[in-house]
Design a protein around this motif. Sequence first.
Motif, PDB file in Angstrom:
ATOM      1  N   MET A 291       1.034  -1.008  -0.113  1.00 49.75           N
ATOM      2  CA  MET A 291       0.559   0.296  -0.387  1.00 49.75           C
ATOM      3  C   MET A 291       0.503   1.213  -0.389  1.00 49.75           C
ATOM      4  SD  MET A 291      -3.762   0.345  -0.142  1.00 49.75           S
ATOM      5  CE  MET A 291      -4.559  -0.895   0.059  1.00 49.75           C
ATOM      6  N   ALA A 292       1.530   1.570   0.500  1.00 49.50           N
ATOM      7  CA  ALA A 292       2.755   2.203   0.667  1.00 49.50           C
ATOM      8  C   ALA A 292       3.058   2.918  -0.745  1.00 49.50           C
ATOM      9  CB  ALA A 292       3.834   2.420   1.758  1.00 49.50           C
ATOM     10  N   SER A 293       3.222   1.680  -1.755  1.00 52.28           N
ATOM     11  CA  SER A 293       3.897   2.517  -2.985  1.00 52.28           C
ATOM     12  C   SER A 293       3.175   3.132  -3.644  1.00 52.28           C
ATOM     13  CB  SER A 293       4.770   1.076  -3.379  1.00 52.28           C
ATOM     14  OG  SER A 293       3.349  -0.167  -4.158  1.00 52.28           O
ATOM     15  N   LEU A 294       1.301   3.435  -3.167  1.00 53.18           N
ATOM     16  CA  LEU A 294       0.717   3.845  -4.143  1.00 53.18           C
ATOM     17  C   LEU A 294       1.065   5.493  -3.588  1.00 53.18           C
ATOM     18  CD1 LEU A 294      -2.763   2.711  -2.169  1.00 53.18           C
ATOM     19  CD2 LEU A 294      -2.095   2.813  -4.774  1.00 53.18           C
ATOM     20  N   GLY A 295       1.530   5.977  -3.258  1.00 53.12           N
ATOM     21  CA  GLY A 295       2.444   7.469  -3.162  1.00 53.12           C
ATOM     22  C   GLY A 295       2.986   7.901  -3.941  1.00 53.12           C
ATOM     23  N   ALA A 296       4.374   6.297  -4.815  1.00 56.53           N
ATOM     24  CA  ALA A 296       4.948   5.924  -5.590  1.00 56.53           C
ATOM     25  C   ALA A 296       3.954   6.408  -6.785  1.00 56.53           C
ATOM     26  CB  ALA A 296       6.468   5.489  -5.384  1.00 56.53           C
ATOM     27  N   TRP A 297       3.356   5.606  -6.808  1.00 56.17           N
ATOM     28  CA  TRP A 297       2.142   5.729  -8.109  1.00 56.17           C
ATOM     29  C   TRP A 297       1.680   7.144  -7.956  1.00 56.17           C
ATOM     30  CZ3 TRP A 297       3.555   2.413 -12.358  1.00 56.17           C
ATOM     31  CH2 TRP A 297       3.828   1.335 -11.773  1.00 56.17           C
ATOM     32  N   ALA A 298       1.322   7.826  -7.356  1.00 54.93           N
ATOM     33  CA  ALA A 298       0.588   8.455  -7.633  1.00 54.93           C
ATOM     34  C   ALA A 298       1.390   9.879  -7.554  1.00 54.93           C
ATOM     35  CB  ALA A 298      -0.024   9.207  -5.541  1.00 54.93           C
ATOM     36  N   ALA A 299       2.699   9.674  -6.782  1.00 52.07           N
ATOM     37  CA  ALA A 299       3.636  11.080  -7.779  1.00 52.07           C
ATOM     38  C   ALA A 299       3.908  10.197  -9.239  1.00 52.07           C
ATOM     39  CB  ALA A 299       5.069  10.765  -6.445  1.00 52.07           C
ATOM     40  N   ALA A 300       4.510   9.688  -9.224  1.00 49.30           N
ATOM     41  CA  ALA A 300       4.497   9.826 -10.865  1.00 49.30           C
ATOM     42  C   ALA A 300       3.493   9.843 -11.694  1.00 49.30           C
ATOM     43  CB  ALA A 300       5.097   7.856 -11.279  1.00 49.30           C
ATOM     44  N   ALA A 301       2.013   9.522 -11.440  1.00 56.69           N
ATOM     45  CA  ALA A 301       0.983   9.889 -12.544  1.00 56.69           C
ATOM     46  C   ALA A 301       0.502  11.455 -12.199  1.00 56.69           C
ATOM     47  CB  ALA A 301      -0.364   9.423 -11.430  1.00 56.69           C
ATOM     48  N   ILE A 302       1.386  12.229 -11.424  1.00 54.51           N
ATOM     49  CA  ILE A 302       0.949  13.527 -11.392  1.00 54.51           C
ATOM     50  C   ILE A 302       2.246  14.807 -12.088  1.00 54.51           C
ATOM     51  CG2 ILE A 302       1.831  14.783  -8.804  1.00 54.51           C
ATOM     52  CD1 ILE A 302      -1.699  15.515 -10.953  1.00 54.51           C
TER      53      ILE A 302
END
Length: 139
Positions: A1-12
């Motif tokens: 779940m913590a990698s969601l932050g990395a995916w979100a940052a990559a998306a933005i």
Amino acid sequence: MASLGAWAAAAILASGVMVVVGVGLIRRGRRDLHPKAMLAAILLAAAFLVLYLIKWTFVGATHYGGPAWGRAPYLALLLTHTVAATLNLPLVLVAVYWAVRGELARHRAWVRWAVPVWLYAALSGWLIYLVLARYGVPA
């Protein structure tokens, strides 16, 4: 779940890159590709929002826990990012509305504001992610 932050940052960040691509395309007269790039930017921003909300719901918030000297600059970045991100949605929606209606003069008037706000929100969001990846502590 913590990698969601990395995916979100990559998306933005990717949404900001697609905005730059879209602006470049329209400046080169590529009216055929410009809407596709901008739709990609919008979809990436929407993906960011979904990922961010899932992370926030299941993992929780993260607070700045770094050195005291960095707290004020971080909070200033967070405040300006929050304002830009909040302004971005209505700016983009109105700009898209005018584009879809074919009112290109009005569309251009709105994107003069929407593009810099979007780019600031995307870049500052990515910077916030980097700061919290290094200094973040669970709320």
